[in-house]
Design an enzyme around this catalytic site. Structure first.
Site, PDB file in Angstrom:
ATOM      1  N   GLU A 498       0.799  -1.239   0.000  1.00 23.74           N
ATOM      2  CA  GLU A 498       0.000   0.000   0.000  1.00 23.74           C
ATOM      3  C   GLU A 498       0.831   1.288   0.000  1.00 23.74           C
ATOM      4  OE1 GLU A 498      -3.291  -0.013   2.827  1.00 23.74           O
ATOM      5  OE2 GLU A 498      -3.560  -2.166   2.617  1.00 23.74           O
ATOM      6  N   CYS A 657     -10.645  -3.515  12.639  1.00 23.54           N
ATOM      7  CA  CYS A 657      -9.617  -3.363  13.669  1.00 23.54           C
ATOM      8  C   CYS A 657     -10.163  -2.849  14.987  1.00 23.54           C
ATOM      9  CB  CYS A 657      -8.499  -2.468  13.195  1.00 23.54           C
ATOM     10  SG  CYS A 657      -9.028  -1.148  12.133  1.00 23.54           S
ATOM     11  N   HIS A 708      -0.048  -0.889  17.393  1.00 19.69           N
ATOM     12  CA  HIS A 708      -0.012   0.507  17.853  1.00 19.69           C
ATOM     13  C   HIS A 708       1.252   0.798  18.636  1.00 19.69           C
ATOM     14  CE1 HIS A 708      -4.253  -0.480  17.196  1.00 19.69           C
ATOM     15  NE2 HIS A 708      -4.315   0.741  16.738  1.00 19.69           N
TER      16      HIS A 708
HETATM   17  N1  GLN Z   1      -5.435  -2.471   4.750  1.00 19.75           N
HETATM   18  C1  GLN Z   1      -5.346  -1.369   5.665  1.00 19.75           C
HETATM   19  C2  GLN Z   1      -3.915  -1.290   6.196  1.00 19.75           C
HETATM   20  O1  GLN Z   1      -3.297  -2.301   6.306  1.00 19.75           O
HETATM   21  C3  GLN Z   1      -6.292  -1.526   6.825  1.00 19.75           C
HETATM   22  C4  GLN Z   1      -6.261  -0.344   7.728  1.00 19.75           C
HETATM   23  C5  GLN Z   1      -7.323  -0.357   8.799  1.00 19.75           C
HETATM   24  O2  GLN Z   1      -7.948  -1.356   9.058  1.00 19.75           O
HETATM   25  N2  GLN Z   1      -7.535   0.739   9.461  1.00 19.75           N
HETATM   26  O3  GLN Z   1      -3.439  -0.218   6.524  1.00 19.75           O
HETATM   27 ZN    ZN Z   2      -7.266  -2.349  11.016  1.00 19.16          ZN
END
Ligand code: GLN
Ligand code: ZN
Length: 767
Positions: A498, A657, A708
């Protein structure tokens, strides 16, 4: 006179001056006097623009150095022990330590961890959760409100201080520490200790020359337990003897079963949200005692669209006939939740801009509605109404908004479109045969560290300093690095990382038709953090493939399975400013079709696993239980519509998440993703309790470490978490992955953590 007032104005400033000042102060580049001076300037200019827009009664107390709930905690002396030093008076350092935590050598409260933060009702604003102890005492400890009232009065303004009401304040807090185990103790027991402080505050405000106070009690729109309803009566009966005229403000929903209660409280006025709950108007009008002011929220404080003034005026005129001067007008809720000033937008096309209103413009809309009944012959009002009519007409007819092809596709959706061909059991068998994965397959959630180099490349490309070819090569090089590393680590299902994405919603929004972007449409999310949601203005569609080139490139580099990565329709919708002329449900369906096209194209390009992230699925839940099922039905349906265009052999993943699943687990299962990855490590797999009551049928990857924190989990810790998970979920359906994407992490800790994660999976396989 019908009065135009405001419930609250954004504090960040039209150029995010407050954010910049806070961050400079935290870095040590700005001293406290400098920070305070900027706060003062912002308050002064915000009062001024509201007054110029025609607001008669200005809010004070909507400014905060970090968060308004935190300001109240300081005001009431609700300062946890770890932030107190020798019982000294709290300072701005104390406030920021409570918000952000304090480092070891900090003079005020070294090493203290920050207070918990959570979402403010159903907005994207986050507040700091007050921490109570069973023997909590309250003491006036912070004078900000009184100082700001003096400041506004000195500027010659007519003001209305805003406070969070005692019930809402208590509701938002939590009993912490050892006391939280004591089930006989209820935070409502603290009410009698808290109320005298409100008395004290009202007395001081009265002495300053204040006439009205706004008391925010938004919990009146929630499903309130009976004890809390009773407490409302008790509290406001007691506060009745205190000075000041009191306006109770409710917003974000309708009063419903608390309507009689709210109407009858012994206060001088009530504000209701008629944007979210227009249906409550006639009943309130009926039930409101004849001495009370009724404030109507007809201008949406949560969105960016211009108000349909003519439509609002029908209600205003009707209310004015019945209430006369007891009618007040305001935005539906505090304007904290809308961007600051549309005039600042210099790159929006004129037509789109003419459809929008930010906080400054919303104040003017409220003022226009008030003038329409106060001075019915005003030519300015006539002009504003004509303009509003023209805007509505242009939106109704615009071919930029209404797209026959999109509507035809929506109309043609059949139930089978939201259904995979075979049931899960058959699908998974085919997928296993095709994917050839080991037990406990390992994967990651999508993003890899967004290094400064990546951000620079994206920025340079945007600014035209990098050519398309150079930019593509820069991203390809990141992808090569990510793929090589994942192969070395021995991960089973790879991702491309990404690198090309600024944000999981914006990246897709930029490539869809029907989305627009502002330059300055920032809204505070928490502290100094702001978000700039994209604006859905028209029917949504996908003109061309969005991710296929990147993912195919990545797949071409490896023989392992490459996972395609998309954001789901519900999350796209929740993190955008939606349209106000069609339902959220319909917008979700449009998004679903657009993203479905991408899913199908990825499959056609040979991608065997596709993840559709739904990070915001749970936060879309309505505030009232009665609204849950309808939401869950359409949200689930939108996801399924997105995911069901592919063959059984193609494996669909989703990711969420957070870990509060218990009350929505059946809908999560109904999404019918082949694999779901979720956050669990922070709660020590507590989430899996949800799976005791309910046998989740498909595959699942409970996050095995917290992304985190830079802390690297050990192999043993991960194995232990997975063993726990295996007690609830059959081992053959377990995946191994982190809690969330890794974009906020640095490479060294990411690599180290993934080495241990892969080793843990191998240990469980017994290899
Ligand atoms: N695919 C996104 C990432 O890995 C998912 C982010 C999220 O769930 N907030 O950053
Ligand atoms: Zn997430």
């Amino acid at each position: 006179m019908t009065l135009a007032h405001n419930l609250g104005f954004p504090r960040i400033g039209r150029d995010r001056e407050l954010k910049k000042a806070q961050e400079a102060f935290w870095k040590g580049d700005l001293d406290e006097d400098g920070l305070r001076a900027i706060g003062k300037q912002l308050r002064a200019s915000h009062w001024q623009v509201q007054k110029e827009a025609g607001i008669d009664l200005l809010p004070v107390g909507d400014f905060a150095w970090y968060d308004q709930v935190l300001t109240h905690s300081l005001t009431f002396g609700v300062i946890p022990e770890r932030f107190r030093k020798d019982n000294a008076k709290p300072t701005l350092q104390t406030l920021f330590a409570m918000a952000r935590g304090a480092v070891g050598h900090d003079s005020c409260c070294g090493g203290a961890h920050a207070q918990e933060m959570t979402k403010w009702f159903d907005t994207n604003y986050h507040y700091l959760v007050p921490e109570f102890t069973a023997d909590q005492r309250f003491e006036l400890s912070w004078n900000q409100l009184f100082e700001e009232v003096d400041e506004a009065l000195a500027l010659g303004h007519r003001v209305k201080p805003v406070v969070i009401g005692p019930l809402t304040y208590l509701w938002l807090g939590k009993i912490k520490g050892a006391d939280s185990e004591d089930k006989s103790f209820d935070k409502l027991d603290l009410l009698e200790h808290l109320l005298p402080l409100y008395g004290e505050i009202f007395q001081r405000l009265a002495a300053q020359g204040v006439e009205w106070v706004q008391i925010d009690e938004p919990i009146l729109v929630l499903d309130l337990p009976q004890e809390w309803k009773n407490a409302f009566e008790r509290a406001y009966n007691l506060l009745q003897k205190e000075p000041l005229k009191k306006l109770i403000a409710t917003y974000f929903g309708g009063l419903e079963d608390s309507l009689g209660l709210a109407a009858g409280l012994p206060v001088d006025g009530l504000h209701i949200d008629l944007v979210r709950a227009p249906e409550q108007y006639p009943t309130i009008l009926d039930r409101l005692p004849s001495y009370k002011v009724l404030s109507l929220g007809l201008v949406n404080g949560r969105n960016v669209w211009r108000c349909d003034l003519e439509k609002a005026l029908e209600v205003v005129r009707h209310a004015h006939e019945h209430l006369g001067d007891r009618l007040w007008l305001a935005p539906s809720c505090s304007l904290l939740h809308s961007p600051v000033d549309l005039d600042r937008e210099d790159q929006l096309d004129a037509e789109l801009k003419s459809w929008l209103a930010f906080a400054v413009q919303k104040c003017a809309e409220v003022a226009t509605l008030a003038r329409a009944v106060n001075q019915p012959d005003s030519t300015e009002v006539a002009a504003a109404l004509a303009e509003s009519r023209a805007v509505q007409a242009s939106r109704d007819a615009s071919t930029r908004i209404h797209k026959p092809q999109v509507q035809a596709r929506l109309a043609a959706i059949r139930p089978a479109d939201s259904q995979r061909h075979a049931p899960f059991a058959e699908r998974i068998a085919r997928q296993r045969a095709g994917l050839n994965l080991p037990a406990f397959p390992t994967t990651t959630i999508g993003s890899f560290p967004q290094t400064p180099a990546i951000r620079l490349a994206r920025q340079s490309f945007r600014q035209g300093k990098l050519s398309q070819a150079e930019y593509t090569e820069a991203m390809h090089s990141e992808i090569r690095h990510a793929v090589r590393l994942q192969e070395q680590l021995g991960l089973d299902v790879l991702v491309h990382g990404e690198a090309e994405r600024n944000d999981m919603v914006e990246y897709f929004a930029e490539q869809l038709d029907g989305y627009a972007f502002t330059r300055f449409g920032w809204v505070q999310s928490y502290g100094s953090r702001c978000v700039k949601p994209a604006v859905i203005y028209g029917d949504l569609s996908r003109p061309r493939a969005m991710t296929v080139d990147w993912i195919s490139y990545a797949q071409g580099l490896t023989n392992k399975v490459m996972k395609g990565m998309l954001t789901g329709p519900v999350t796209m919708l929740m993190w955008s400013f939606p349209r106000d002329d069609i339902s959220r449900e319909e917008q979700a369906r449009q998004l679903a079709l657009a993203i479905r096209d991408e899913v199908v194209d990825l499959e056609a390009a040979g991608i065997k696993v596709i993840q559709i992230d739904e990070a915001a699925f749970r936060e879309g839940l309505p505030l009232r239980r009665s609204g849950w099922q309808h939401y869950l039905d359409w949200a689930t349906e939108a996801f399924r519509l997105t995911a069901s265009g592919v063959r059984d052999e193609t494996q669909i993943h989703t990711h969420m998440c957070y870990s509060e699943f218990n009350d929505v687990i059946e809908s999560i299962a109904a999404m019918d993703a082949d694999v779901i990855t979720i956050e669990t490590s922070r709660s020590d797999m507590e989430l899996l309790e949800a799976f005791e009551q309910f046998a989740y049928p498909n595959e699942i990857g409970p996050g095995v470490y917290d992304i985190h924190s830079p802390r690297v989990p050990s192999q043993a810790q991960i194995v232990e978490l997975l063993r726990k998970a295996a007690q609830r979920i059959p081992a053959e359906r377990l995946w191994v992955n982190p809690d969330c994407g890794l974009k906020t992490r640095a490479w060294p800790e990411t690599e180290a953590a993934l080495v241990n994660m892969v080793a843990a999976a191998r240990e469980l396989r017994g290899a």
